[in-house]
Design a protein around this motif. Structure first.
Motif, PDB file in Angstrom:
ATOM      1  N   GLY A  23      35.024  46.315  31.536  1.00 46.88           N
ATOM      2  CA  GLY A  23      35.768  45.675  32.620  1.00 46.88           C
ATOM      3  C   GLY A  23      36.733  46.617  33.299  1.00 46.88           C
ATOM      4  N   MET A  47      35.378  39.758  34.114  1.00 50.12           N
ATOM      5  CA  MET A  47      36.756  40.242  34.051  1.00 50.12           C
ATOM      6  C   MET A  47      37.755  39.108  34.230  1.00 50.12           C
ATOM      7  SD  MET A  47      36.749  44.013  35.870  1.00 50.12           S
ATOM      8  CE  MET A  47      35.533  43.746  37.162  1.00 50.12           C
ATOM      9  N   GLU A  87      40.560  42.376  32.256  1.00 53.43           N
ATOM     10  CA  GLU A  87      40.113  43.743  32.512  1.00 53.43           C
ATOM     11  C   GLU A  87      40.264  44.587  31.246  1.00 53.43           C
ATOM     12  OE1 GLU A  87      41.618  45.572  36.073  1.00 53.43           O
ATOM     13  OE2 GLU A  87      41.804  43.645  37.078  1.00 53.43           O
TER      14      GLU A  87
END
Length: 314
Positions: free
Chosen positions: A257, A293, A298
């Motif tokens: 991510g 994500m 992330e």
């Protein structure tokens, strides 16, 4: 027979692979703080999302998978003319409504395709087969990879369908998140109780990272590590051992991510690459979808492969 593939955007695979096999991506609309992102695995759109650095705000995002009406339109306006049989692969129905949407659309498509094909001079029946990969993110990749291989080998649709259902039932998807608070906030928004507040607080305080697994549509922790790097080492070492034990599909997919270059610098990744090279297994790297994500934060890693049923050992 002309055969094609569609998949939803939350299946993590490299763009080059999608282009090589002419795989149609069913998009997911993501809305965050008044901004809209079209998650169709376009690398430029994924990079735009990363560059915006929405951070902790992304957990409140609204996601809208392709509707049944949009799937129907895609098929009747284009795919029934381009193909004679299409396999539509989706992430697990336990985590997304996209599978049900595609199934509902398939009834209308199979009722109405003749009205589109015959005036265009396209003769013969049209087949649409919907496959639940029973997995998420990189865990959905083995079924898509195998579908592309079987189509290229010109296998019969019935053979392909049976094989894909088998692979879906033996696909393993693993995830290593960076931010447990983010993961819990997103889970809370979706009424998902898989990450409790106490676990998130304890994990963050002690820097304990869970290793999560999706298998046959069910997701839960199967291991833990002190810190993200140790977790990466454990995950990649485990995957390397599974590669050497033998896979049902000769591929492993890893998604990240964020900047994909980070993967090769994570502890244990070089060992996984070596194991794949020695065993003739393709190691694929893909950016995590925007949807991924948004849902897990992330900087998370996901990894997928298909193997005979076994117990996780971390």
């Amino acid at each position: 027979m002309r055969m094609g593939l569609t998949m939803d955007a939350a299946c993590d695979l490299p763009q080059a692979f999608l282009q090589e096999h002419r795989i149609t991506v069913m998009p997911i609309t993501v809305k965050v703080d008044g901004e809209t992102f079209m998650d169709d695995r376009d690398p430029a759109e994924i990079q735009r999302f990363i560059n915006r650095r929405l951070g902790s705000r992304s957990h409140s995002a609204e996601t809208e998978p392709t509707s049944a009406e949009e799937v129907q339109q895609l098929f009747l306006e284009r795919l029934v003319l381009e193909q004679d049989c299409v396999f539509s692969l989706t992430i697990t129905a336990t985590r997304s409504p996209i599978h049900d949407n595609v199934v509902r659309a398939s009834f209308a498509v199979l009722r109405g395709y003749r009205e589109v094909r015959e005036p265009a001079g396209v003769n013969g029946p049209f087949l649409m087969r919907v496959i639940d990969t029973r997995n998420i993110f990189a865990g959905a990749a083995p079924a898509v990879f195998e579908a592309a291989r079987l189509i290229a080998a010109d296998e019969a649709p019935a053979t392909i369908r049976e094989r894909l259902n088998h692979i879906a039932n033996h696909s393993y998807g693993y995830m290593l998140p960076r931010d447990l608070y983010y993961l819990r906030a997103r889970a809370k928004k979706k009424n998902d109780r898989s990450v409790g507040l106490f676990s998130a607080m304890l994990g963050s305080a002690l820097d304990i990272k869970p290793i999560l697994r999706c298998f046959r549509g069910e997701t839960g922790p199967v291991g833990k590590a002190r810190g993200f790097e140790q977790g990466a080492q454990q995950l990649f070492d485990y995957a390397a051992a599974r590669v050497r034990a033998g896979l049902l599909v000769p591929m492993v997919c890893a998604s990240y991510g964020g900047d994909l270059a980070v993967l090769s610098h994570l502890p244990g990744y070089a060992g996984l690459r070596t194991a794949c090279e020695e065993c003739g297994v393709t190691l694929m790297e893909a950016p995590m979808s925007i949807t991924g994500m948004v849902n897990v934060g992330e900087g998370a890693v996901t990894l997928g492969f298909a193997a005979e049923e076994h117990e996780a050992a971390f």
